[in-house]
Scaffold this motif. Sequence first.
Motif, PDB file in Angstrom:
ATOM      1  N   LYS A  91       0.820  -1.214   0.000  1.00 15.51           N
ATOM      2  CA  LYS A  91       0.000   0.000   0.000  1.00 15.51           C
ATOM      3  C   LYS A  91       0.853   1.264   0.000  1.00 15.51           C
ATOM      4  O   LYS A  91       0.626   2.195   0.778  1.00 15.51           O
ATOM      5  CB  LYS A  91      -0.965  -0.012   1.185  1.00 15.51           C
ATOM      6  N   GLU A 183      -3.701  -3.399   8.383  1.00 18.69           N
ATOM      7  CA  GLU A 183      -2.538  -3.354   7.484  1.00 18.69           C
ATOM      8  C   GLU A 183      -1.356  -4.125   8.065  1.00 18.69           C
ATOM      9  O   GLU A 183      -0.648  -4.827   7.337  1.00 18.69           O
ATOM     10  CB  GLU A 183      -2.135  -1.896   7.215  1.00 18.69           C
ATOM     11  N   GLU A 326      -4.180  -5.644  -2.003  1.00 17.78           N
ATOM     12  CA  GLU A 326      -5.350  -5.616  -1.128  1.00 17.78           C
ATOM     13  C   GLU A 326      -6.162  -6.896  -1.256  1.00 17.78           C
ATOM     14  O   GLU A 326      -6.681  -7.423  -0.275  1.00 17.78           O
ATOM     15  CB  GLU A 326      -6.233  -4.406  -1.467  1.00 17.78           C
TER      16      GLU A 326
END
Length: 466
Positions: A91, A183, A326
Amino acid sequence: MFDFAVVGSGAGGSSIASLLSKKGYRVALFEKDTNLGGCSSSFKHKGYWYNTGATTLAGYEDGHVVKEVFDEIGLDPNLKESELSMEVIHKGKITKRYRELSKFVRELQKNYPSQKHEQFWNLVYRINQEFYQLKGYYYSNKNIIAKLFSLFSFLPFVIKFRKYLFISGEDFIKRCYGEVEQEYKEFLEAQVLIVAQAKLKEISFFTAAVALAYTFNKNHHVAGGFKKLFEDLTKNVESVFKNTQVLNIDKIGNYFELETAQEKFYAKKVILNSTVYQSDQLFSKKRYKEEFERYKKLDNHQGTFVVYITLKTDKKFDYHYQIIKEKCFTHAISNSVFISFSDDFKDGYVSITASTHTNYRIWYDQYQSKKEKLQGEIAQEIIQTFKLSKDEVVDLFSATPLTFKRYINREQVGGNPITMKNFLVKLPANDTHIEGLYQVGDTTFAAQGWPGVMMGVKNLARLLDV
């Protein structure tokens, strides 16, 4: 007649063949493919060399089992040590997995800030160090008495690590951190999957800790690729038969007959470096097939999909990267891809091996369309991440689990995950119930990866009393 016939030239097969040869035994090593090494081999495609899968040699250092085995063989490999094991791209964040603990924790704080990191990762580091220092245990499954005695040898191990053996990695991490940010959880899951081949909820925290600490061991790149390593590893083996698939094994009195397409060979003992899930295919007699059929329930059907690329570029890269997305890739069971760049940047050419996890049963239908789809997704991710132009790509192709089956005779790639359900007592040992028949590799004791397989080689040598 040979003293030992070793079927399969992966890390375990080549190492035990060389070790036995060093000790004066007559050994024959059989490999179905042109290249030695199995999942760790190298191969040539359109004039360019690629590493098939594994591209690092971890755990080659004093006090660790990989170096112990190589030293016993007399092998001094030409290695390049790397302080940076890999860069994790997640990310938009880049986390460098340094071997030095404090440097790595600073990287984590930058991208996934938490006051718990230092305590948690110090524990991970300590468990890993103490585990590799522990000696004296062994594992046998020859019969119930041998198994019980061998399990008793693990008592010091169980006492030392008991707090971490009976709780899942997921639950222990929650206990340590409290609420875990999504995350950071994605980061941890991706790191564990590379080594343990399973999710945090499926494995004990002990297994998770050793997996997470993999990059704290010395990591090396093999100069000349793994092709050179396996050539050096097996050079003292009397008879190495490449392009020679063993079709059937039968026991005749006190020796074994191994049938190939070329001829029949005879050996006093046989060591299989095939997966326990498919070893039954090497036998026609019911008794021998049943020895391995009981392990099929351990097969998690996990395979690998690999994209191979050659670039002509003046860009410079580190050796290893992991990209975490993701969502899972199409026709894969993972949202991450592990990318390795070759260690020789000759004339501006560099090769890439990029792999992700898949289920090999996915590939039984609509094969070509699925292959093109997943290859395109991974290639596009690499091209975008490293800002490559299409002109820099000179070769691009891919391999599915069925490709691995065709060349090295295995669909399941990654080994036997050490989960909470199959920990130790359910693991296949390096011996069998059949006198003179043994096995080694990443689906038997102790685990996958170079350290795990070399622990199996050491255990097998002990069981053989050599």
